[in-house]
Scaffold this active site. Structure first.
Site, PDB file in Angstrom:
ATOM      1  N   GLN A 255       5.924 -20.393  13.444  1.00 21.52           N
ATOM      2  CA  GLN A 255       6.173 -19.535  12.290  1.00 21.52           C
ATOM      3  C   GLN A 255       7.107 -20.199  11.291  1.00 21.52           C
ATOM      4  OE1 GLN A 255       4.377 -16.792  12.278  1.00 21.52           O
ATOM      5  NE2 GLN A 255       4.965 -16.458  10.160  1.00 21.52           N
ATOM      6  N   HIS A 258       5.932 -22.458   8.121  1.00 20.82           N
ATOM      7  CA  HIS A 258       5.255 -21.925   6.937  1.00 20.82           C
ATOM      8  C   HIS A 258       5.957 -22.342   5.649  1.00 20.82           C
ATOM      9  CE1 HIS A 258       1.817 -19.507   8.052  1.00 20.82           C
ATOM     10  NE2 HIS A 258       2.471 -19.066   9.105  1.00 20.82           N
ATOM     11  N   GLU A 321       6.943  -8.772  10.787  1.00 23.25           N
ATOM     12  CA  GLU A 321       5.537  -9.014  10.444  1.00 23.25           C
ATOM     13  C   GLU A 321       4.758  -9.312  11.717  1.00 23.25           C
ATOM     14  OE1 GLU A 321       2.915 -12.140   7.729  1.00 23.25           O
ATOM     15  OE2 GLU A 321       4.937 -12.670   8.379  1.00 23.25           O
ATOM     16  N   HIS A 322       5.248 -10.255  12.501  1.00 23.24           N
ATOM     17  CA  HIS A 322       4.646 -10.602  13.791  1.00 23.24           C
ATOM     18  C   HIS A 322       5.658 -10.308  14.896  1.00 23.24           C
ATOM     19  CE1 HIS A 322       2.938 -13.508  10.805  1.00 23.24           C
ATOM     20  NE2 HIS A 322       1.809 -13.101  11.352  1.00 23.24           N
ATOM     21  N   ASP A 355      -3.524 -15.676  13.631  1.00 24.31           N
ATOM     22  CA  ASP A 355      -3.589 -16.358  12.339  1.00 24.31           C
ATOM     23  C   ASP A 355      -4.987 -16.886  12.054  1.00 24.31           C
ATOM     24  OD1 ASP A 355      -1.117 -15.973  11.294  1.00 24.31           O
ATOM     25  OD2 ASP A 355      -0.366 -17.990  11.653  1.00 24.31           O
ATOM     26  N   HIS A 414      -6.968  29.839 -11.902  1.00 27.15           N
ATOM     27  CA  HIS A 414      -7.443  29.402 -10.593  1.00 27.15           C
ATOM     28  C   HIS A 414      -8.074  30.576  -9.841  1.00 27.15           C
ATOM     29  CE1 HIS A 414      -5.197  25.760 -11.354  1.00 27.15           C
ATOM     30  NE2 HIS A 414      -5.492  25.259 -10.157  1.00 27.15           N
TER      31      HIS A 414
END
Length: 425
Positions: A255, A258, A321-322, A355, A414
């Site tokens: 990770q 990235h 996120e993960h 991924d 209405h």
């Protein structure tokens, strides 16, 4: 990596803060780019590409000849991998299709919901330090499954003025309709406003750096929907002392490569185990070509020492996120995980699988947005429209509910819209 010891009084927001830029300053910079593209169109895009990507282009759209040539530039092994990954992703996302079911809420009152594809979707594919060809599959496949009539893609060109051939091949494989050589916040602006070349879209998808994320937020203010405010990538690995340190270190490193604004967090039972993982990080780091990037990430990352109950609290606060769980099978505590983009369970489930190839989508909420956002799915590419059909008998039953409620809200028209149908006025 810095050590954090669990304390209920801890300021987790400060201790686990993501390495983000000043948002007010960032918004000012991105707003100028957005305005320039809105006002200057293609001319502005070409100038910004020269300024930011250091490349001079004459054409923004990738030609059919370039698309065809990309096929010959990809080796057979990668082609086969992309095809199988596409098949897995498609199978998983097709499983999210649901049959239309009509519900009779009362006698004579039928309600149901149907999906309609979003007309035009724009996919953003980062291509800076790493060409994310896998993201093409993750976004284009569900867009095609959903039946979106027009799918366009933006990705930054390299110094030669080309988009990585694997990105082009993946786009062609999935059925993307047009590909544009434009990246960064200017790409988001182009899809937001449209230019002579770039199609204006209804919704923008895709991850990116902080500039791209900021541009997507600004796009919302212009009436263009976005998938989520997905920014720099992150992972939290939760493990016990029985987990293999080399597996854990490998996940953290995967990770961290990235980009320098990524973040990794390890939650473990003891500082001794944390030290074992750190030793593995050092050992494995020497074999990685992106180690300079990884070193910066590790400086902004943490090892949290916490017991099982405390770890759950940290996970749900951080909302990763993960989330990778490498613990004894009786200690996964999945029911207690409330906030996470995607969860990877057990020693043989690396985040790399999600991924690329397992089938789930890797476009996920970051920066704590997993507290309220889901990752990209088939539903991201459709609108849900509700329908209802009521008989006169059904309306007669409903009138007893509608009339007093409309009267209480002082909305007489209405009430009368019901009564006139029942000959009661």
């Amino acid at each position: 990596m810095k050590y954090i010891y669990f304390n209920q009084e801890s300021n987790w927001a400060e201790k686990l803060a993501r390495p983000l830029q000043n948002m007010a300053e960032l918004s000012t910079v991105v707003r100028k780019v957005m305005d320039r593209v809105r006002d200057e169109g293609d001319r502005g895009l070409l100038a910004l590409t020269q300024e930011f990507d250091r490349v001079s282009l004459t054409d923004i759209q990738v030609s059919q000849e370039e698309m065809s040539r990309a096929v010959d530039l990809i080796d057979d092994e990668l082609k086969a991998a992309l095809k199988q990954a596409k098949a897995n992703i498609e199978l998983f996302h097709r499983s999210q299709e649901v049959e239309v079911e009509k519900i009779e809420t009362q006698a004579g009152v039928q309600c149901w919901r149907e999906s309609r594809p979003i007309d035009t979707v724009g996919l953003y594919i980062p291509g800076g330090t790493a060409p994310l060809l896998s993201t093409v599959l993750m976004l284009a496949v569900p867009a095609v499954v959903a039946g979106c009539p027009q799918i366009v893609l933006c990705s930054p060109p390299n110094r030669s003025g080309q988009i990585h051939p694997a990105i082009l091949y993946a786009a062609s494989l999935c059925g993307v309709h047009a590909v544009y050589k434009v990246g960064g916040s200017q790409a988001i602006a182009a899809m937001t406003y449209g230019t002579d070349t770039v199609v204006k879209v209804n919704k923008i998808f895709g991850p990116g750096n902080q500039y791209v994320t900021c541009a997507k937020v600004l796009a919302q203010q212009e009436g263009v929907a976005i998938d989520m405010p997905a920014g720099p990538s992150e992972v939290l690995v939760w493990c016990d002392d029985e987990a293999r340190p080399d597996f854990v270190a490998a996940d953290l490193l995967a990770q961290a490569e990235h980009g320098v604004d990524s973040q990794v967090v390890l939650v473990c039972d003891s500082p001794d185990y944390g030290a074992r993982v750190e030793a593995e990080l050092e050992r494995q780091l020497e074999f990685l070509p992106r180690r300079d990037i990884i070193k910066v990430v590790l400086e902004n990352s943490s090892i949290v020492v916490a017991n099982e109950k405390e770890a759950i609290e940290v996970i749900n606060f951080y909302a990763p996120e993960h989330l990778i769980i490498q613990r004894n099978t009786k200690s996964y505590q999945l029911a207690d995980i409330a906030n996470a983009g995607s969860v990877f369970i057990g020693p043989y489930t690396p985040e790399s699988a999600g991924d690329y190839a397992s089938g789930t989508n890797h476009t996920l909420p970051t920066n704590g947005f997993a507290t309220a956002y889901s990752g990209v799915s088939l539903d991201s590419f459709v609108k849900k429209i509700t329908f209802q059909e009521i008989s006169k008998t059904g309306l007669t039953h409903l009138e007893k509910i509608i009339s007093p409620m409309a009267a209480a809200e002082e909305l007489e028209a209405h009430r009368r819209a019901v009564l006139i149908r029942l000959d009661k006025q």
